[in-house]
Motif scaffolding. Structure first.
Motif, PDB file in Angstrom:
ATOM      1  N   VAL A  49       3.054  14.512 -13.654  1.00 23.76           N
ATOM      2  CA  VAL A  49       3.318  13.100 -13.416  1.00 23.76           C
ATOM      3  C   VAL A  49       4.212  12.904 -12.194  1.00 23.76           C
ATOM      4  N   ALA A  50       5.273  13.716 -12.102  1.00 23.79           N
ATOM      5  CA  ALA A  50       6.240  13.538 -11.023  1.00 23.79           C
ATOM      6  C   ALA A  50       7.032  14.814 -10.831  1.00 23.79           C
ATOM      7  N   ALA A  51       7.554  14.984  -9.627  1.00 21.19           N
ATOM      8  CA  ALA A  51       8.387  16.134  -9.313  1.00 21.19           C
ATOM      9  C   ALA A  51       9.497  15.701  -8.367  1.00 21.19           C
ATOM     10  N   VAL A  52      10.612  16.421  -8.444  1.00 24.25           N
ATOM     11  CA  VAL A  52      11.734  16.129  -7.551  1.00 24.25           C
ATOM     12  C   VAL A  52      12.405  17.433  -7.164  1.00 24.25           C
ATOM     13  N   ASP A  53      12.659  17.603  -5.871  1.00 22.32           N
ATOM     14  CA  ASP A  53      13.338  18.816  -5.446  1.00 22.32           C
ATOM     15  C   ASP A  53      14.850  18.593  -5.401  1.00 22.32           C
ATOM     16  N   SER A  54      15.585  19.634  -5.015  1.00 26.19           N
ATOM     17  CA  SER A  54      17.044  19.576  -5.089  1.00 26.19           C
ATOM     18  C   SER A  54      17.645  18.563  -4.115  1.00 26.19           C
ATOM     19  N   SER A  55      16.901  18.190  -3.092  1.00 27.34           N
ATOM     20  CA  SER A  55      17.411  17.195  -2.135  1.00 27.34           C
ATOM     21  C   SER A  55      17.097  15.772  -2.568  1.00 27.34           C
ATOM     22  N   GLY A  56      16.292  15.648  -3.648  1.00 26.05           N
ATOM     23  CA  GLY A  56      15.907  14.329  -4.123  1.00 26.05           C
ATOM     24  C   GLY A  56      14.552  13.867  -3.643  1.00 26.05           C
ATOM     25  N   ARG A  57      13.860  14.704  -2.889  1.00 24.41           N
ATOM     26  CA  ARG A  57      12.512  14.327  -2.432  1.00 24.41           C
ATOM     27  C   ARG A  57      11.563  14.328  -3.623  1.00 24.41           C
ATOM     28  N   THR A  58      10.786  13.264  -3.744  1.00 23.07           N
ATOM     29  CA  THR A  58       9.954  13.061  -4.922  1.00 23.07           C
ATOM     30  C   THR A  58       8.459  13.062  -4.610  1.00 23.07           C
ATOM     31  N   TYR A  60       4.679  11.817  -6.774  1.00 23.44           N
ATOM     32  CA  TYR A  60       4.175  11.115  -7.948  1.00 23.44           C
ATOM     33  C   TYR A  60       2.660  11.204  -8.019  1.00 23.44           C
ATOM     34  N   ALA A  61       2.156  11.276  -9.242  1.00 23.80           N
ATOM     35  CA  ALA A  61       0.724  11.143  -9.444  1.00 23.80           C
ATOM     36  C   ALA A  61       0.326   9.709  -9.108  1.00 23.80           C
ATOM     37  N   SER A  62      -0.884   9.549  -8.618  1.00 20.11           N
ATOM     38  CA  SER A  62      -1.338   8.206  -8.239  1.00 20.11           C
ATOM     39  C   SER A  62      -1.363   7.256  -9.431  1.00 20.11           C
ATOM     40  N   SER A  63      -1.533   7.817 -10.623  1.00 24.95           N
ATOM     41  CA  SER A  63      -1.625   6.990 -11.831  1.00 24.95           C
ATOM     42  C   SER A  63      -0.305   6.330 -12.204  1.00 24.95           C
ATOM     43  N   VAL A  64       0.811   6.845 -11.664  1.00 25.66           N
ATOM     44  CA  VAL A  64       2.117   6.307 -12.034  1.00 25.66           C
ATOM     45  C   VAL A  64       2.922   5.791 -10.843  1.00 25.66           C
TER      46      VAL A  64
END
Length: 122
Positions: A49-58, A60-64
């Protein structure tokens, strides 16, 4: 060993909001890519659904995208998925996940929590 524990989730009507959070222990948190997966009963594969790295870069799946927000607090080893404008098709078991390497929806999330249920009624 990476350990992940979710909290939050629950039931809400369509259009409502929920959040799920995850606490990580056992690893150097800042080195981890953190994410949320979801699985619908009867479906073999999880959806990232979503991911975030240690710097805060995100990512997202298109569905959300536009409805969900993932964030992390490196000082508390936690990350949260805020879910707004929920739809019945968002109903699933949501699993906290962690991986290493480049952080996006294609990350190999080797570590996963037990999951917490999110149910959206129409």
């Amino acid at each position: 060993e990476v350990k992940l524990e979710e909290s939050g989730g629950g039931s809400v009507q369509a259009g409502g909001s929920l959040s799920v959070s995850c606490v990580e222990s056992g690893a150097t948190y800042s080195r981890l890519c953190m994410g949320w997966l979801r699985q619908v009963p009867g479906m073999e594969r999880h959806e990232v659904v979503a991911a975030v790295d240690s710097s805060g870069r995100t990512s997202y799946a298109s569905s959300v995208k536009g409805r969900f927000t993932i964030s992390r607090d490196n000082a508390k080893n936690t990350h949260t998925l805020q879910m707004n404008n929920l739809k019945p098709e968002d109903t699933a078991m949501y699993l906290c996940a962690a991986g290493v390497g480049y952080c996006d929806l294609g990350t190999d999330f080797s570590w996963r929590g037990q999951g917490t249920q999110v149910t959206v009624s129409s």
